[in-house]
Design a protein around this motif. Structure first.
Motif, mmCIF file in Angstrom:
data_model
loop_
_atom_site.group_PDB
_atom_site.id
_atom_site.type_symbol
_atom_site.label_atom_id
_atom_site.label_comp_id
_atom_site.label_asym_id
_atom_site.label_seq_id
_atom_site.Cartn_x
_atom_site.Cartn_y
_atom_site.Cartn_z
ATOM 1 N N TYR B 358 7.240 5.135 3.543
ATOM 2 C CA TYR B 358 6.024 5.449 2.648
ATOM 3 C C TYR B 358 6.451 6.363 1.274
ATOM 4 O O TYR B 358 6.216 6.008 0.210
ATOM 5 C CB TYR B 358 4.879 6.169 3.578
ATOM 6 C CG TYR B 358 3.631 6.542 2.754
ATOM 7 C CD1 TYR B 358 2.810 5.967 1.869
ATOM 8 C CD2 TYR B 358 3.570 8.072 2.385
ATOM 9 C CE1 TYR B 358 1.668 6.118 1.357
ATOM 10 C CE2 TYR B 358 2.607 8.484 1.435
ATOM 11 C CZ TYR B 358 1.513 7.734 1.057
ATOM 12 O OH TYR B 358 0.467 8.011 0.245
ATOM 13 N N ALA B 359 7.162 7.346 1.583
ATOM 14 C CA ALA B 359 7.816 8.106 0.456
ATOM 15 C C ALA B 359 8.678 7.394 -0.358
ATOM 16 O O ALA B 359 8.421 7.631 -1.784
ATOM 17 C CB ALA B 359 8.735 9.193 1.087
ATOM 18 N N TYR B 360 9.177 6.336 0.153
ATOM 19 C CA TYR B 360 10.072 5.460 -0.860
ATOM 20 C C TYR B 360 9.158 4.913 -1.690
ATOM 21 O O TYR B 360 9.438 4.762 -2.803
ATOM 22 C CB TYR B 360 11.015 4.673 0.199
ATOM 23 C CG TYR B 360 11.848 3.610 -0.870
ATOM 24 C CD1 TYR B 360 13.250 3.894 -0.855
ATOM 25 C CD2 TYR B 360 11.544 2.502 -0.943
ATOM 26 C CE1 TYR B 360 13.922 3.018 -1.675
ATOM 27 C CE2 TYR B 360 12.193 1.405 -1.345
ATOM 28 C CZ TYR B 360 13.610 1.600 -1.809
ATOM 29 O OH TYR B 360 14.206 0.994 -2.304
ATOM 30 N N LYS B 361 8.214 4.269 -1.261
ATOM 31 C CA LYS B 361 7.236 3.399 -2.138
ATOM 32 C C LYS B 361 6.684 4.431 -3.092
ATOM 33 O O LYS B 361 6.506 4.018 -4.327
ATOM 34 C CB LYS B 361 6.196 2.792 -1.335
ATOM 35 C CG LYS B 361 6.746 1.793 -0.465
ATOM 36 C CD LYS B 361 5.651 0.749 0.117
ATOM 37 C CE LYS B 361 6.372 -0.055 0.964
ATOM 38 N NZ LYS B 361 6.030 0.115 2.407
ATOM 39 N N ARG B 362 6.158 5.657 -2.577
ATOM 40 C CA ARG B 362 5.395 6.591 -3.583
ATOM 41 C C ARG B 362 6.437 6.948 -4.602
ATOM 42 O O ARG B 362 5.921 6.967 -5.879
ATOM 43 C CB ARG B 362 5.144 7.897 -2.837
ATOM 44 C CG ARG B 362 3.789 7.701 -1.930
ATOM 45 C CD ARG B 362 2.417 7.180 -2.774
ATOM 46 N NE ARG B 362 2.044 8.327 -3.869
ATOM 47 C CZ ARG B 362 1.192 9.026 -3.783
ATOM 48 N NH1 ARG B 362 0.603 9.422 -2.503
ATOM 49 N NH2 ARG B 362 0.964 9.955 -4.727
ATOM 50 N N HIS B 430 -0.164 13.596 3.085
ATOM 51 C CA HIS B 430 -0.461 14.799 2.204
ATOM 52 C C HIS B 430 0.914 15.413 1.393
ATOM 53 O O HIS B 430 0.921 15.485 0.045
ATOM 54 C CB HIS B 430 -1.491 15.637 2.751
ATOM 55 C CG HIS B 430 -1.740 16.840 1.537
ATOM 56 N ND1 HIS B 430 -2.465 16.423 0.587
ATOM 57 C CD2 HIS B 430 -1.456 18.117 1.608
ATOM 58 C CE1 HIS B 430 -2.586 17.749 -0.052
ATOM 59 N NE2 HIS B 430 -1.972 18.633 0.720
ATOM 60 N N GLU B 431 1.800 16.090 2.254
ATOM 61 C CA GLU B 431 3.011 16.577 1.605
ATOM 62 C C GLU B 431 3.798 15.448 0.723
ATOM 63 O O GLU B 431 4.377 16.153 -0.181
ATOM 64 C CB GLU B 431 3.795 17.168 2.685
ATOM 65 C CG GLU B 431 3.272 18.280 3.584
ATOM 66 C CD GLU B 431 3.986 18.650 4.802
ATOM 67 O OE1 GLU B 431 3.744 19.850 5.033
ATOM 68 O OE2 GLU B 431 4.539 17.665 5.267
ATOM 69 N N MET B 434 2.154 15.181 -2.598
ATOM 70 C CA MET B 434 2.379 16.423 -3.242
ATOM 71 C C MET B 434 3.801 16.397 -4.027
ATOM 72 O O MET B 434 3.925 16.906 -5.051
ATOM 73 C CB MET B 434 2.285 17.833 -2.472
ATOM 74 C CG MET B 434 0.846 17.988 -1.858
ATOM 75 S SD MET B 434 -0.281 18.564 -2.932
ATOM 76 C CE MET B 434 0.035 20.232 -3.104
ATOM 77 N N LEU B 435 4.710 15.772 -3.167
ATOM 78 C CA LEU B 435 6.030 15.780 -3.651
ATOM 79 C C LEU B 435 6.038 14.659 -4.842
ATOM 80 O O LEU B 435 6.621 15.086 -5.854
ATOM 81 C CB LEU B 435 7.063 15.448 -2.443
ATOM 82 C CG LEU B 435 8.451 15.113 -2.989
ATOM 83 C CD1 LEU B 435 9.112 16.426 -3.475
ATOM 84 C CD2 LEU B 435 9.291 14.288 -1.906
ATOM 85 N N ALA B 436 5.560 13.762 -4.547
ATOM 86 C CA ALA B 436 5.455 12.709 -5.654
ATOM 87 C C ALA B 436 4.733 13.363 -7.013
ATOM 88 O O ALA B 436 5.305 13.070 -8.051
ATOM 89 C CB ALA B 436 4.720 11.428 -5.004
ATOM 90 N N GLU B 437 3.854 13.851 -6.874
ATOM 91 C CA GLU B 437 3.205 14.483 -7.802
ATOM 92 C C GLU B 437 3.913 15.607 -8.665
ATOM 93 O O GLU B 437 4.224 15.518 -9.760
ATOM 94 C CB GLU B 437 1.864 15.208 -7.621
ATOM 95 C CG GLU B 437 0.509 14.160 -7.282
ATOM 96 C CD GLU B 437 -0.682 15.016 -6.877
ATOM 97 O OE1 GLU B 437 -0.849 16.257 -7.240
ATOM 98 O OE2 GLU B 437 -1.359 14.435 -6.088
ATOM 99 N N ALA B 438 4.629 16.447 -7.655
ATOM 100 C CA ALA B 438 5.360 17.387 -8.490
ATOM 101 C C ALA B 438 6.516 16.826 -9.042
ATOM 102 O O ALA B 438 6.870 17.183 -10.164
ATOM 103 C CB ALA B 438 6.025 18.355 -7.273
ATOM 104 N N LEU B 439 7.266 15.828 -8.538
ATOM 105 C CA LEU B 439 8.448 15.020 -9.003
ATOM 106 C C LEU B 439 7.953 14.381 -10.401
ATOM 107 O O LEU B 439 8.671 14.544 -11.346
ATOM 108 C CB LEU B 439 8.895 13.945 -8.213
ATOM 109 C CG LEU B 439 10.072 13.090 -8.449
ATOM 110 C CD1 LEU B 439 11.304 14.153 -9.055
ATOM 111 C CD2 LEU B 439 10.611 12.271 -7.750
ATOM 112 N N GLU B 440 6.951 13.719 -10.289
ATOM 113 C CA GLU B 440 6.553 12.979 -11.630
ATOM 114 C C GLU B 440 6.300 14.181 -12.661
ATOM 115 O O GLU B 440 6.764 13.923 -13.788
ATOM 116 C CB GLU B 440 5.081 12.312 -11.222
ATOM 117 C CG GLU B 440 4.880 11.536 -12.613
ATOM 118 C CD GLU B 440 4.001 10.462 -12.141
ATOM 119 O OE1 GLU B 440 3.254 10.075 -11.183
ATOM 120 O OE2 GLU B 440 3.788 9.453 -13.139
ATOM 121 N N SER B 441 5.672 15.321 -12.407
ATOM 122 C CA SER B 441 5.511 16.198 -13.279
ATOM 123 C C SER B 441 6.716 16.976 -14.027
ATOM 124 O O SER B 441 6.727 17.630 -14.864
ATOM 125 C CB SER B 441 4.680 17.359 -12.754
ATOM 126 O OG SER B 441 5.105 18.262 -11.639
#
Lengths: 481, 443
Positions: B358-362, B430-431, B434-441
């Protein structure tokens, strides 16, 4: 008692996993195992009961007196366990310092490593330590690797290491694994390494010496400094096996004796628990000239008061552990040293030696004493008289002690004493405990004369009696499959 | 506070009873060698020590959401594990030299050996070694003893920390290393098979490898055996809840880091060196081994066995210098495996794979973020290429509360922009979001 696998009830569970809050991933089936591993299927209560029952079939320092010679089975303060479980230590990922600025995320842990280094330097008289060795024997190997690196660097062609015949087996094994041939030096009539024998074996091939002082007979070698000087005269290095440091901690320092490399057993002198056979920790200290050879990483303090790790030490022997050693064990030893302080450490040695001499004097009219002079932290008797008279052996005395509520001393070591029984009481034991042990030993000596067959069938109170070790090695069964 | 029971009066009384003075006790140490000027602090009370160590613990950042792995993982541990291993009959005991008083730890180690064999599908296991790295070194030396050969082929996808350790240990020994570069995330068959010859002692591989990729080494095992060489596989025990086992692949010696089996990360130790092997090699295996036998009355009993291999008997001819094992850590792993049980371990491993997937896809949906290896199966770790230097991105994400992963440039040249991300069953959807959002930002 049944094995945990024999208690399985198919379908029974102890743990609910999850949350499974994401879609399932189906890995290609050829990469998967065909059947689930046959692990126990039990409830949490089943598991807790099983291991509680096992713990009742085990004996620790908290159970009663555990005078296992050469192992320093002193009391392990509870506060050290408590502190090691602080989340700030227990949950700290070891790779954090390898991230950019990551060292700042682990300042507390790095400070512990830095400060215990300074304390151990002062305690031993060495110039620098590594906390990385994961056990005493691992420290020995690290020390031998440092010795080899030193000689290689100087272009010395050295092939042999001198080791007394009374040494722990790990000494010759560590020297051999580091690539050296071992020369065994006999003990003299006083029970210590013979300086004349050292002189006879001294030549340009000698890379160094490994010495435990006081030795495994509990005796301090009065010529230790001269022996170190002799080794230095052929550009050899003197290695101090710190297994018996408890006898002199706070009173004398191996660095002042002339040793170049020292390992300490934190699980002995510095009261970290033995864990049923590990984990331990075996920090290694060296004198100034050898500091560049210590393993990396190395903790340093910067001028701004923060701590960091250095990796680029070109002369270093390299990486002997994945990270910074058995950190939790090192932390417990640090706590112990802080609580004892200068005065406390000195009292450790004084009371360890007093307790050993007390036991020795009280028992020497009942058992043959190997060397009748004041000992250090342990005393060695020979059961040879009882053997000659009634066929009683050291192991019979050991098993009889079990029925009297004590853990037996070390038996059949050191091998230089016939039917040896090696008693190390440690400083934490009280006079009352020692007296009851002494009474039990005297009673056993008497029983050896009056009812020797009773001793030979001991123990009667333990869960099992004299398991057949020969059969275990012959019809090997080491896994339940 | 030196934890000494005897009062000063008792100490004097004991000295008097044995006719010695305090000075007599240290009279054997030449006067010049006694030292009084220790520059050490005064002893502290328990309260003071706890306060000051609590302060130091506070200076460590354990609040970060952990996606950092690299062989050392943030898994969930049931509370019963700590409760059981805190029984002092276990942790204040020593090596079980007296089997009558040590049946508890001996039976536990026998059960641990059995559990490890079942997990890896191997026939024998020892009572544990120090850690995964020293276990791999010991396995390499064991292969050397078995084959009498000196050449080792090691893949560069084996944990780099273990590779540097092995090199340190063998500097003075005549071991010849050939390092094979992995190809697209997997062991490079062509190069490895071509290098195995009649001088080869062993091929050393890891599954899942350092990059998280999953492989099946059956073909390499067969090729090694053809030339009389052994296959050593370093494994991640949690992954064996679902993955094909080293035993099924034909491995001869299996090692691994057992930290993931209920041991805290504790800044690098104590950990647990796993070692299992084929039965025919048991007498060449290092370390303690517990065996089942019977006692004088015919009851089942456990003892340390095959001690003739060991240093306290064989001295400089021993198979290893190792003395202790990591008994309490082995007990921890056994308790953990017993609590998770057959289904629980399988579910935990599956959850790791699910959440990593899932993390890989996100994360690969973020513009500019690319998978480093395409079309590879992975367990709970994977490598991503970022549009800029990974170490820099990781530093920025620390400020946002994430230990986002490991910068591979630290051990692999040409991977400056690559990050190794690990996801255990503990991480939530959820975590990960949050990581995906933070990385993108921060990109």
């Amino acid at each position: 008692m049944k094995l945990i696998f024999e208690k399985t009830v198919p379908g029974r569970r102890a743990v609910q996993t999850g949350p499974g809050d994401v879609p399932t991933m189906n890995v290609r089936s050829s990469l998967l195992r065909e059947r689930a591993a046959e692990l126990p299927e039990l409830s949490e209560l089943d598991v807790v009961r099983h291991f509680t029952e096992l713990s009742r079939r085990n004996f620790g320092v908290d159970s009663n007196f555990y005078p296992l010679g050469s192992c320093t089975m002193k009391y392990n303060p509870k506060v050290a366990e408590h502190i090691a479980s602080y989340p700030g230590f227990a949950q700290l990922h070891p790779l954090l310092p390898q991230l950019r600025m990551g060292g700042m995320l682990t300042q507390g842990a790095l400070q512990v490593l830095y400060e215990i280094d300074l304390l151990l330097r002062e305690i031993t008289g060495m110039a620098g330590f590594t906390m990385q060795p994961l056990a005493g024997a691992h420290g020995e190997l690290t020390g031998m690797m440092i010795m080899a690196a030193y000689h290689k660097d100087k272009g010395n062609k050295k092939t042999t290491v001198l080791i007394p015949d009374s040494a722990h087996g790990t000494n010759p094994a560590s020297a051999a694994i580091a690539g050296y041939d071992v020369v065994s030096i006999p003990s003299n009539e006083n029970g210590v390494m013979d300086i004349e024998a050292v002189r006879r074996h001294l030549n340009d091939e000698v890379a160094g010496l490994m010495l435990t002082c006081p030795n495994t007979l509990g005796l301090f070698n009065p010529h230790v400094k001269e022996i170190c000087d002799l080794i230095h005269s052929v550009d050899g290095l003197a290695y101090y096996d710190g297994a018996n440091l408890n006898a002199i901690v706070g009173k004398a320092r191996p660095g002042d004796f002339g040793f170049d490399i020292v390992h300490l057993n934190l699980h002995k002198t510095f009261a970290t628990p033995h864990g049923g056979g590990g984990p331990g920790a075996g920090p290694v200290g060296v004198r100034e000239e050898l500091v560049p050879y210590l393993p990396v990483s190395v903790v340093v303090k910067r001028s701004d008061g923060t701590y960091t790790l250095e990796y680029d030490h070109p002369k270093s022997i390299g990486y002997i552990a994945p990270f910074y050693g058995n950190f939790a064990v090192v932390l417990k030893a640090y706590v112990y040293i802080l609580m004892l302080g200068k005065e406390g450490l000195r009292r450790v040695a004084e009371n360890a030696v007093l307790n050993a001499n007390y036991v020795k004097e009280k028992l020497k009219s009942h058992y043959r004493i190997a060397f009748d002079r004041p000992c250090k932290h342990e005393c060695i008797f020979s059961i040879s008289d009882q053997m000659a008279q009634n066929g009683i052996r050291a192991t019979d005395v050991a098993k009889a002690l079990i029925d009297r509520g004590f853990h037996p001393p070390t038996v059949y070591f050191p091998t230089v004493v016939h039917e040896a029984i090696m008693i190390e009481p440690t400083e934490t034991e009280s006079k009352e405990t020692l007296d009851s042990f002494i009474d039990a030993m005297i009673e056993i000596a008497e029983q050896a004369g009056s009812e020797p067959e009773k001793l030979r069938s001991a123990p009667r109170t333990a869960p099992v009696c004299r398991p057949n070790e020969t059969a275990a090695a012959k019809d090997l069964n080491i896994a339940y499959l | 506070m030196p934890f000494i029971s005897n009062t000063l009066e008792q100490q004097d009384q004991m000295l008097a009873e044995i006719g010695l003075t305090k000075e007599d006790l240290f009279a054997d140490i030449p006067a010049g060698l006694l030292y009084e000027d220790f520059k050490l602090p005064q002893g502290l009370s328990e309260q003071r020590v706890r306060d000051s160590l609590a302060e130091l613990a506070e200076k460590n950042s354990t609040h970060l959401t952990c996606f950092l792995g690299g062989g050392f993982y943030d898994h969930f541990t049931p509370a019963a594990v700590h409760s059981i291993i805190s029984r002092s009959e276990f942790y204040t005991a020593y090596t079980p030299y007296q089997p009558e008083l040590s049946q508890g730890i001996l039976q536990a180690i026998y059960e641990y050996q059995s559990a490890l064999c079942r997990l890896t599908e191997m026939e024998v296991a020892n009572a544990s070694l120090y850690d995964g790295g020293t276990a791999l070194y010991e396995a390499m030396m064991m292969a050397h003893r078995i084959t009498g050969r000196n050449k080792i082929i090691i893949d560069d996808s084996v944990n780099p920390i273990y590779r540097v350790m092995i090199h340190s240990y063998t500097r003075n020994l005549r071991i010849e290393f050939e390092e094979s570069q992995c190809k697209d995330g997997l062991a490079d068959r062509d190069r490895i098979l071509e290098r195995i010859d009649d001088k080869t002692s062993a091929v050393i591989l890891q599954n899942p490898n350092f990059f998280g990729c999953i492989d099946d080494f059956s073909d390499i095992a067969a090729a090694a055996h053809d030339k009389g060489a052994l296959l050593i596989v370093s494994c991640y025990p949690i992954s064996l809840g679902i993955l094909k086992t080293p035993g099924a692949m034909g491995a001869d010696i299996v090692t691994g880091e057992g930290q993931s089996l209920g041991l805290p990360l504790s800044f690098g130790g104590p950990y647990l060196g796993l070692m299992a092997a084929r039965k025919q090699y048991v007498r060449k295996m290092p370390g303690r081994i517990v065996g089942e036998t019977t006692d004088a009355s015919g009851q089942r009993a456990y003892v340390l066995t095959l001690q003739a291999r060991e240093q306290h008997i064989r001295r400089d001819k021993a198979t290893s210098n190792i003395c202790s094992n990591e008994a309490l850590c082995a007990l921890t792993a056994l308790v953990y495996l017993s609590l998770l049980g057959k289904e629980g371990l399988k579910e935990t491993a599956q959850l790791c794979a699910d959440k990593a997937s899932y993390a890989y896809k996100r994360l690969t949906a973020i513009p500019g973020v690319q998978p480093h290896f395409r079309g590879r199966w992975f367990f709970n770790e994977f490598v991503l290429d970022l549009p800029c230097e990974a170490a820099d991105v990781i530093a920025k994400l620390i400020e946002r509360g994430f230990a986002a992963g490991f910068p591979l440039s630290r051990y692999y040249s040409g991977m400056e922009n690559s990050i190794l991300i690990s996801v255990t069953e503990k991480r939530t959807k959820h975590e990960i979001g949050m990581l995906a959002e933070a990385l993108e930002s921060v990109l």
